[in-house]
Write a protein that holds these residues in place. Sequence first.
Motif, PDB file in Angstrom:
ATOM      1  N   ARG A 384       0.995  -1.012  -0.175  1.00  0.00           N
ATOM      2  CA  ARG A 384       0.127   0.137   0.035  1.00  0.00           C
ATOM      3  C   ARG A 384       0.780   1.199   0.040  1.00  0.00           C
ATOM      4  NH1 ARG A 384      -3.673  -3.099   3.110  1.00  0.00           N
ATOM      5  NH2 ARG A 384      -2.390  -2.726   4.935  1.00  0.00           N
ATOM      6  N   LYS A 385       2.041   1.117   0.563  1.00  0.00           N
ATOM      7  CA  LYS A 385       2.642   2.413   0.638  1.00  0.00           C
ATOM      8  C   LYS A 385       3.579   2.593  -0.534  1.00  0.00           C
ATOM      9  CE  LYS A 385       3.624   2.185   5.748  1.00  0.00           C
ATOM     10  NZ  LYS A 385       4.540   1.866   6.784  1.00  0.00           N
ATOM     11  N   LEU A 386       4.011   1.402  -1.101  1.00  0.00           N
ATOM     12  CA  LEU A 386       4.885   1.588  -2.287  1.00  0.00           C
ATOM     13  C   LEU A 386       3.664   1.991  -3.556  1.00  0.00           C
ATOM     14  CD1 LEU A 386       7.046  -1.789  -2.172  1.00  0.00           C
ATOM     15  CD2 LEU A 386       7.810   0.764  -2.099  1.00  0.00           C
ATOM     16  N   GLY A 387       2.774   1.750  -3.592  1.00  0.00           N
ATOM     17  CA  GLY A 387       1.710   1.843  -4.816  1.00  0.00           C
ATOM     18  C   GLY A 387       2.379   1.654  -5.929  1.00  0.00           C
ATOM     19  N   LYS A 388       2.404   2.716  -6.956  1.00  0.00           N
ATOM     20  CA  LYS A 388       2.980   2.502  -8.225  1.00  0.00           C
ATOM     21  C   LYS A 388       4.302   2.243  -8.412  1.00  0.00           C
ATOM     22  CE  LYS A 388       2.068   4.832 -12.617  1.00  0.00           C
ATOM     23  NZ  LYS A 388       1.410   6.079 -13.254  1.00  0.00           N
ATOM     24  N   ALA A 389       5.084   2.656  -7.234  1.00  0.00           N
ATOM     25  CA  ALA A 389       6.740   2.372  -7.101  1.00  0.00           C
ATOM     26  C   ALA A 389       7.019   0.942  -7.456  1.00  0.00           C
ATOM     27  CB  ALA A 389       7.197   2.962  -5.913  1.00  0.00           C
ATOM     28  N   ASP A 390       6.023   0.050  -6.992  1.00  0.00           N
ATOM     29  CA  ASP A 390       6.236  -1.333  -7.336  1.00  0.00           C
ATOM     30  C   ASP A 390       5.247  -1.735  -8.516  1.00  0.00           C
ATOM     31  OD1 ASP A 390       6.407  -4.092  -7.482  1.00  0.00           O
ATOM     32  OD2 ASP A 390       5.313  -4.600  -5.533  1.00  0.00           O
ATOM     33  N   ARG A 391       6.303  -1.613  -9.620  1.00  0.00           N
ATOM     34  CA  ARG A 391       5.586  -1.525 -11.079  1.00  0.00           C
ATOM     35  C   ARG A 391       5.329  -3.061 -11.270  1.00  0.00           C
ATOM     36  NH1 ARG A 391       8.731   1.717 -15.274  1.00  0.00           N
ATOM     37  NH2 ARG A 391       6.733   1.173 -16.481  1.00  0.00           N
ATOM     38  N   ILE A 392       5.724  -4.176 -10.597  1.00  0.00           N
ATOM     39  CA  ILE A 392       5.595  -5.264 -10.842  1.00  0.00           C
ATOM     40  C   ILE A 392       3.943  -5.833 -10.337  1.00  0.00           C
ATOM     41  CG2 ILE A 392       6.132  -7.918 -10.166  1.00  0.00           C
ATOM     42  CD1 ILE A 392       8.995  -6.873  -9.691  1.00  0.00           C
ATOM     43  N   ILE A 393       3.609  -5.340  -9.331  1.00  0.00           N
ATOM     44  CA  ILE A 393       2.317  -5.619  -8.794  1.00  0.00           C
ATOM     45  C   ILE A 393       1.549  -4.495  -9.534  1.00  0.00           C
ATOM     46  CG2 ILE A 393       0.821  -5.573  -6.741  1.00  0.00           C
ATOM     47  CD1 ILE A 393       2.483  -7.856  -6.863  1.00  0.00           C
ATOM     48  N   TRP A 394       1.869  -3.233  -9.680  1.00  0.00           N
ATOM     49  CA  TRP A 394       1.108  -2.050 -10.199  1.00  0.00           C
ATOM     50  C   TRP A 394       0.546  -2.470 -11.258  1.00  0.00           C
ATOM     51  CZ3 TRP A 394      -1.339   2.108  -8.203  1.00  0.00           C
ATOM     52  CH2 TRP A 394      -1.970   3.154  -9.083  1.00  0.00           C
ATOM     53  N   GLU A 395       1.567  -2.907 -12.471  1.00  0.00           N
ATOM     54  CA  GLU A 395       1.280  -3.175 -13.762  1.00  0.00           C
ATOM     55  C   GLU A 395       0.600  -4.589 -13.955  1.00  0.00           C
ATOM     56  OE1 GLU A 395       4.384  -2.151 -16.503  1.00  0.00           O
ATOM     57  OE2 GLU A 395       4.561  -0.019 -15.828  1.00  0.00           O
ATOM     58  N   THR A 396       0.532  -5.422 -13.275  1.00  0.00           N
ATOM     59  CA  THR A 396       0.239  -6.786 -13.549  1.00  0.00           C
ATOM     60  C   THR A 396      -1.264  -7.126 -12.944  1.00  0.00           C
ATOM     61  OG1 THR A 396       1.433  -7.848 -12.115  1.00  0.00           O
ATOM     62  CG2 THR A 396       2.546  -7.459 -14.075  1.00  0.00           C
ATOM     63  N   ARG A 397      -1.278  -6.442 -11.935  1.00  0.00           N
ATOM     64  CA  ARG A 397      -2.608  -7.008 -11.264  1.00  0.00           C
ATOM     65  C   ARG A 397      -3.914  -5.968 -10.854  1.00  0.00           C
ATOM     66  NH1 ARG A 397      -1.807 -10.057  -5.474  1.00  0.00           N
ATOM     67  NH2 ARG A 397      -0.155 -10.955  -7.141  1.00  0.00           N
TER      68      ARG A 397
END
Length: 533
Positions: A384-397
Amino acid sequence: MNQSSQGSLQDTRWYDSARFIAGSLIGLGCIFAWRVFLTKWVNLIPDECSYWAWSRHLDWSYFDNSGMVAYLIRLSTTLFGEQTPFAVRFPFLLFSALGTYLVYRVSADLFERRSHAVIAALALNLTPIMLLGASAAMHDNALTFFWIAALWGAARFIKTEKPSWFYFIGVSAGLSIQSKYTGVLILPSFLLFLLWSKAHRRWLRRKEPWIGALIAGLFALPILLWNMGHDWAPVLHILFIGSGSHSLLRRSLDGLGYHLAQFLAVSPLFYCALLASLGWSAARNLTKPRPQEALLLCFSLPLLLFGIMAFIGHVEAHWAFMGYASAAILAVEVITGGRIDESRKPWKWFGRKFFAWGAVLALGMVLLVVLHGWLGLLPASVERKLGKADRIIWETRGWAGLGKHVAKLRQDGDVIAADSYQLCALLEFNVPGHPEVRYLAPWKRPTQFDVWQPSYDNLKGRQVLFVSPHPLEPTSKFLTTIYDNFSRVERLPSYEVMYHGSVIRKIYVCRGYDFNPFSPRRLGPRSLFYRDY
């Protein structure tokens, strides 16, 4: 020769064994099978959806870049008769296989050592960025393929000295430019080779190289005309993105961040081997260049160019990747040659164990990415804190589910709209039926959607299903929104992206009634420049 020397020599030739070559070919087959799996079963990421949206509106060029990616997607989806991840990515899957073969051919043509060529092809494909992204529907994969094709044409020219290869190089360079603006770097790279190699300098006095350059220029002409017709806004957009911070400290950190990204994208051990080999080869060829090595050094020019530019302006990690093919071929040749010559002691470290550990490290990094994308390796509180910074989860989920959610809420007469170009494209691909989605935002960030629909006037009086990562609130002194351009706003159920049983982000949906683009604030026509209306 003593027993120790014989053992050392045998160790330098481990790559010549039939077992290694057979294992390498099996490994390349497994890598291709892995790409087929990714191509078919992984949903499109935001950038791929954007380029798929481009393919629905064919043009000579586009706001962000040239249009080869759109042309390939349109051709493939038309042939398959469906809009699926596999149909979108198929040309790039094919390019990954053909590009691998061309890397092998370049090495074999230049150095006539097939075992070295196999190592180069395998090593390049073992890098994390190639394992994860080589079949993605992206500009860079088309560029990389045509770049390698131009390199192969140049290698064939060195081997045969037939002037017709200049025309092939010109076509490949033109297709590279059609793939991405940075494809133009093929021309100075090859020119640098002709100037540097004394044996080939004489060709600059003949017509064939210049005809080849003219051919490349013809491919670029539609892009130039399109830019002229749009007041050079795309070029200014790219310059804006590439502009760096005014702070020397920030520019230095950005440059270090870029090189750290290269370090991880190529994998640490392979990256160190590439740098050492390129430096060694550049030093020994500076005054008396061997044509084969000089050519590979010149086609690695993007690595040097963007590596320096990263400390001056903003450079994305993938911008220079087309230079790694020639660098990998050269590294294999330098290292294998250095290990045979026992006087070059530094190369003794780059043997069979180094290659094995380099492959293990690269595969381990990819495994971590895959496990994180599939299972999620971080706690939900961290995500939740990382949000868009974690592109692996942001872009695929979550995007396929969002499309179904929006489809359930949609009513007859609704115009679907979003406030970012990526979200617009994601909705167009993931909402069943692939409806047109309007880019509806009051801020000045220009997009390709503004080229297609610069005015909101044709939305007057319409009912809008508005989707955003932020709740739509009335305009305040802190934030300008489109809330007040509706006579009434109805909040609808938001879409929740789940991760380990917890909500890590929400996508908000509302329905706005009787849209008025003229009051209380005039919206549009949209500008293609970074300024307000």
